[in-house]
Design a protein around this motif. Structure first.
Motif, PDB file in Angstrom:
ATOM      1  N   ALA A   1       0.824  -1.205   0.000  1.00 52.51           N
ATOM      2  CA  ALA A   1       0.000   0.000   0.000  1.00 52.51           C
ATOM      3  C   ALA A   1       0.864   1.264   0.000  1.00 52.51           C
ATOM      4  O   ALA A   1       0.579   2.236   0.683  1.00 52.51           O
ATOM      5  CB  ALA A   1      -0.974  -0.001   1.183  1.00 52.51           C
ATOM      6  N   GLY A   2       1.971   1.219  -0.739  1.00 53.54           N
ATOM      7  CA  GLY A   2       2.813   2.391  -0.901  1.00 53.54           C
ATOM      8  C   GLY A   2       3.764   2.672   0.242  1.00 53.54           C
ATOM      9  O   GLY A   2       4.352   3.767   0.297  1.00 53.54           O
ATOM     10  N   ALA A   3       3.942   1.738   1.155  1.00 52.74           N
ATOM     11  CA  ALA A   3       4.808   1.979   2.318  1.00 52.74           C
ATOM     12  C   ALA A   3       5.371   0.642   2.815  1.00 52.74           C
ATOM     13  O   ALA A   3       5.182  -0.397   2.185  1.00 52.74           O
ATOM     14  CB  ALA A   3       4.008   2.660   3.431  1.00 52.74           C
ATOM     15  N   LEU A   4       6.050   0.696   3.946  1.00 50.15           N
ATOM     16  CA  LEU A   4       6.531  -0.532   4.572  1.00 50.15           C
ATOM     17  C   LEU A   4       5.333  -1.342   5.069  1.00 50.15           C
ATOM     18  O   LEU A   4       4.362  -0.769   5.559  1.00 50.15           O
ATOM     19  CB  LEU A   4       7.430  -0.207   5.768  1.00 50.15           C
ATOM     20  CG  LEU A   4       8.773   0.436   5.452  1.00 50.15           C
ATOM     21  CD1 LEU A   4       9.452   0.909   6.729  1.00 50.15           C
ATOM     22  CD2 LEU A   4       9.667  -0.534   4.697  1.00 50.15           C
ATOM     23  N   PRO A   5       5.398  -2.662   4.981  1.00 48.53           N
ATOM     24  CA  PRO A   5       4.328  -3.484   5.555  1.00 48.53           C
ATOM     25  C   PRO A   5       4.213  -3.202   7.060  1.00 48.53           C
ATOM     26  O   PRO A   5       5.227  -3.004   7.740  1.00 48.53           O
ATOM     27  CB  PRO A   5       4.788  -4.914   5.313  1.00 48.53           C
ATOM     28  CG  PRO A   5       5.816  -4.830   4.242  1.00 48.53           C
ATOM     29  CD  PRO A   5       6.448  -3.476   4.375  1.00 48.53           C
ATOM     30  N   GLY A   6       3.007  -3.199   7.582  1.00 51.82           N
ATOM     31  CA  GLY A   6       2.777  -2.876   8.989  1.00 51.82           C
ATOM     32  C   GLY A   6       3.545  -3.759   9.950  1.00 51.82           C
ATOM     33  O   GLY A   6       4.094  -3.286  10.942  1.00 51.82           O
ATOM     34  N   SER A   7       3.597  -5.060   9.671  1.00 52.75           N
ATOM     35  CA  SER A   7       4.303  -5.967  10.583  1.00 52.75           C
ATOM     36  C   SER A   7       5.796  -5.663  10.616  1.00 52.75           C
ATOM     37  O   SER A   7       6.428  -5.756  11.677  1.00 52.75           O
ATOM     38  CB  SER A   7       4.064  -7.425  10.184  1.00 52.75           C
ATOM     39  OG  SER A   7       4.405  -7.623   8.827  1.00 52.75           O
TER      40      SER A   7
END
Length: 180
Positions: A80-86
């Motif tokens: 989603a355009g960024a680092l993965p949340g985890s």
């Protein structure tokens, strides 16, 4: 023997990021041992109120592995355009510790899409700069990996990519200070 901690930013079973790190473990330079970090899914959600002794067991394990490693090699996707949340959660847990400071650190970007995961890797650089990691620019690379390059055992078979991994690891390992 010095350890290189391999950190995948993906929890996916068939992740190309994890395949790259799995492959890196097979081409690690002599005198070094690659150690995969596999506890990202066990980390609790970051909460600054919990960033004190006693640390949650998974956080303590992460920080100990970073502390004992001679260097870090990271491979993370963009989501989603960024680092993965985890993975951002993992990085958040490193900010309160001092283990990553001055640690030779690099990443390899395996994105084969048009954006090359540029946002994720810009964010990664920003966070790693914040933690005072010693980013080894000469070891950071973009090596596009497609599913066709990964065999049934999860290793990259493409010779150009494998050579790029060797080159990155050599540059990273070159920055590791040796004890006299």
């Amino acid at each position: 023997m010095s350890d290189i901690l391999l950190i995948s930013g993906s929890l996916r079973t068939k992740s190309s990021n994890s395949a790259l790190l799995r492959t890196a473990a097979t081409v690690t330079p002599d005198g070094f041992r690659s150690v995969p970090y596999d506890g990202m899914g066990e980390l609790p959600h970051f909460n600054p109120d919990d960033d004190h002794d006693p640390l949650p067991r998974a956080v303590l394990g992460l920080r100990q592995q970073i502390d004992t490693a001679a260097a870090l090699l990271i491979c993370t996707p963009e989501y989603a355009g960024a680092l993965p949340g985890s993975f951002k959660n993992l990085l958040d847990w490193t900010v309160g510790g001092v283990e990553i400071g001055d640690k030779p650190t690099a990443w390899i970007n395996v994105s084969a899409n048009a954006t090359n995961a540029a946002n994720a890797h810009a964010s990664l650089r920003y966070v790693l700069d914040y933690t005072d990691a010693a980013i080894v620019d000469g070891a950071c690379a973009h090596l596009p990996v497609t599913p066709a390059m990964i065999d049934e055992n999860g290793f990259i078979t493409d010779g150009v990519v494998r050579e790029g991994i060797r080159t990155s690891l050599a540059a990273l390992c070159h920055r590791v200070p040796f004890a006299s």
